[in-house]
Write an enzyme that holds these catalytic residues in place. Structure first.
Site, PDB file in Angstrom:
ATOM      1  N   GLU A  29      33.145  35.135  30.661  1.00  0.00           N
ATOM      2  CA  GLU A  29      33.383  34.167  29.582  1.00  0.00           C
ATOM      3  C   GLU A  29      34.879  33.950  29.335  1.00  0.00           C
ATOM      4  OE1 GLU A  29      30.628  34.202  26.351  1.00  0.00           O
ATOM      5  OE2 GLU A  29      29.239  35.420  27.525  1.00  0.00           O
TER       6      GLU A  29
ATOM      7  N   THR B 259      38.586  35.068  31.551  1.00  0.00           N
ATOM      8  CA  THR B 259      39.328  36.324  31.733  1.00  0.00           C
ATOM      9  C   THR B 259      40.388  36.458  30.634  1.00  0.00           C
ATOM     10  OG1 THR B 259      41.000  35.250  33.086  1.00  0.00           O
ATOM     11  CG2 THR B 259      39.080  36.142  34.258  1.00  0.00           C
TER      12      THR B 259
END
Ligand SMILES: Cc1cc2nc3c(=O)[nH]c(=O)nc-3n(C[C@H](O)[C@H](O)[C@H](O)COP(=O)(O)OP(=O)(O)OC[C@H]3O[C@@H](n4cnc5c(N)ncnc54)[C@H](O)[C@@H]3O)c2cc1C
Length: 406
Positions: free
Chosen positions: A383, A385
């Site tokens: 979701e 980095t």
């Protein structure tokens, strides 16, 4: 006004969750870590039945549960933190709308939300996954190559998605669904990207592989291949109109506004588990943390533990703020990325310190520290980095567009 007191509503909700985390999840964590891809059906059924009984999900995708409470998101992050304190891999096995449901909530019409999310309130356990990543694109979501071509009354999906959390559970192990991001116009970049719902049992989609991973090994991470996969026109989320190019990509980003705090909360559950056990085991060795005395009088280990606790608290407060904004229906993109960055950093550092301060035992499988260190890192990867979320925060604070700051 944001409050730092835990409301009674949340306190009540945590009674069951705490018991499950202590008695079920901790007890089974090592088994499912060592037996990757085995599904913890007893745990799954327990959580599903409880969600149906109470009408409240343990996963994000909150639109599936219209409770009327103004604490939905805040309650959820407390729940997720507690479940991940139990075990982060098992938490990701909890059935429910999850990431796929959050995408439907962010981009679907009211009719679509009802049509696709009602199944998560009845029947047998189900999962919803979300497939965005492809072999050549993860961070750069605008480069998606999976295509959706209109053919009469259908969309035809073609392409391959990788690293889909709960991909197998959503399409093979349950009558769930996968939200697939695809382009209706590859020349249009992010403007052509839309989200589509592929329901379990749809011909043309095959789950071809399950990844073997470093951590969160109880959670399935799948490859899904789409070959002439035909779905009804109404499964394009948001609008049946092909030409509505403005909402698709924004929808993807809105999904993450809702789910990044959930990832942060999961990270912080692992971090809290680590700090608590660390303090307990240090105390057995005669190192009891002394609070409230000058820092220069503390031992090096005490200072280390106090720093970890301070970092954990800072990350949790950021996460609370991001979800409080959500519950107020206020924009939270910046805070959502901020809390995920901070929680990803904190859990990585805290779990490494857990291994380090426990010496060789910390590195062995006799204690859970090595597992927590492996489970932790994913929170800094999926979701968005750490680097990507830092970019988002920087752009929003400095007022740059994604073209100006990349
Ligand atoms: C266990 C697991 C579960 C997952 N679940 C899902 C899922 O359910 N659905 C889904 O769609 N995806 C999922 N993913 C994929 C995940 O979201 C991507 O791996 C992640 O977004 C990174 O994309 P990438 O792997 O292509 O890395 P890349 O984008 O190739 O990045 C590689 C490295 O370069 C850095 N980088 C890239 N661009 C920049 C930049 N502009 N500035 C600075 N640094 C940069 C990145 O931060 C990273 O460190 C999952 C991954 C894993 C490991």
């Amino acid at each position: 006004m944001i409050s730092f007191e835990m409301p009674e509503e949340i306190r009540q909700r945590l009674v069951f969750v705490r018991k499950v985390a202590r008695e079920k999840m901790r007890a089974q964590a090592r088994h499912y870590d060592e037996n990757e891809h085995e599904i913890p059906w007893d745990f799954v059924t327990l959580m599903w039945d409880e969600a149906l009984r109470t009408g409240q999900s343990f996963r994000s995708g909150a639109a599936a549960q219209p409770t009327g409470s103004s604490l939905v998101s805040q309650t959820l992050i407390h729940v997720i933190e507690m479940l991940s304190w139990g075990d982060a891999g098992l938490y990701l096995c909890v059935p429910g709308a999850g990431l796929g449901g959050a995408a439907i909530a962010a981009t679907g019409t009211a009719e679509q939300q009802e049509r696709f999310l009602a199944r998560f309130r009845e029947g047998k356990p189900k999962w919803a996954s979300m497939a965005m990543t492809e072999a050549h694109c993860g961070s750069d979501t605008a480069a998606i190559r999976t295509t959706a071509v209109r053919d009469g009354e259908h969309w035809v999906l073609s392409g391959e998605k990788i690293f889909v959390t709960s991909g197998h559970k959503s399409l093979v192990d349950s009558n769930g669904l996968m939200v697939v991001w695809a382009t209706v116009d590859p020349s249009a970049g992010r403007a052509g990207i839309k989200s589509f719902v592929v329901e379990a049992g749809t011909p043309g989609v095959t789950v071809t592989k399950l990844e073997q991973k470093l951590g969160i090994r109880a959670s399935d991470t799948a490859v899904a291949v789409f070959e002439d996969c035909r779905i009804p026109l109404g499964n394009l989320l948001g609008s049946a109109e092909v030409v509505d190019h403005t909402k698709g990509f924004k929808g993807a980003m809105a999904t993450f506004d809702a789910t990044r705090p959930a990832v942060a909360a999961s990270a912080l559950g692992i971090a809290r588990a680590t700090v608590e056990l660390l303090k307990e085991l240090l105390a057995e060795q005669g190192v009891v943390i002394r609070y409230g005395i000058p820092r220069n009088l503390l031992s090096a280990v005490e200072r280390e533990v106090l720093d970890l606790e301070a970092q954990l608290r800072a990350a949790w407060l950021l996460t609370l703020k991001a979800t409080w904004l959500m519950d107020q229906r206020r924009p939270n993109t910046t805070e959502s990325s901020m809390c995920k960055v901070k929680a990803g950093d904190v859990v990585t550092k805290v779990t490494q310190k857990g291994v380090e301060l426990m010496g060789p035992l910390g590195y062995s499988r006799r204690l859970p520290f090595e597992k927590w260190m492996r489970d932790a890192k994913i929170n800094d990867l999926f979701e968005g980095t750490g680097q990507i979320n830092r970019l988002i925060v920087a752009r929003r604070i400095l007022g740059y567009s994604s073209r100006e700051l990349k």
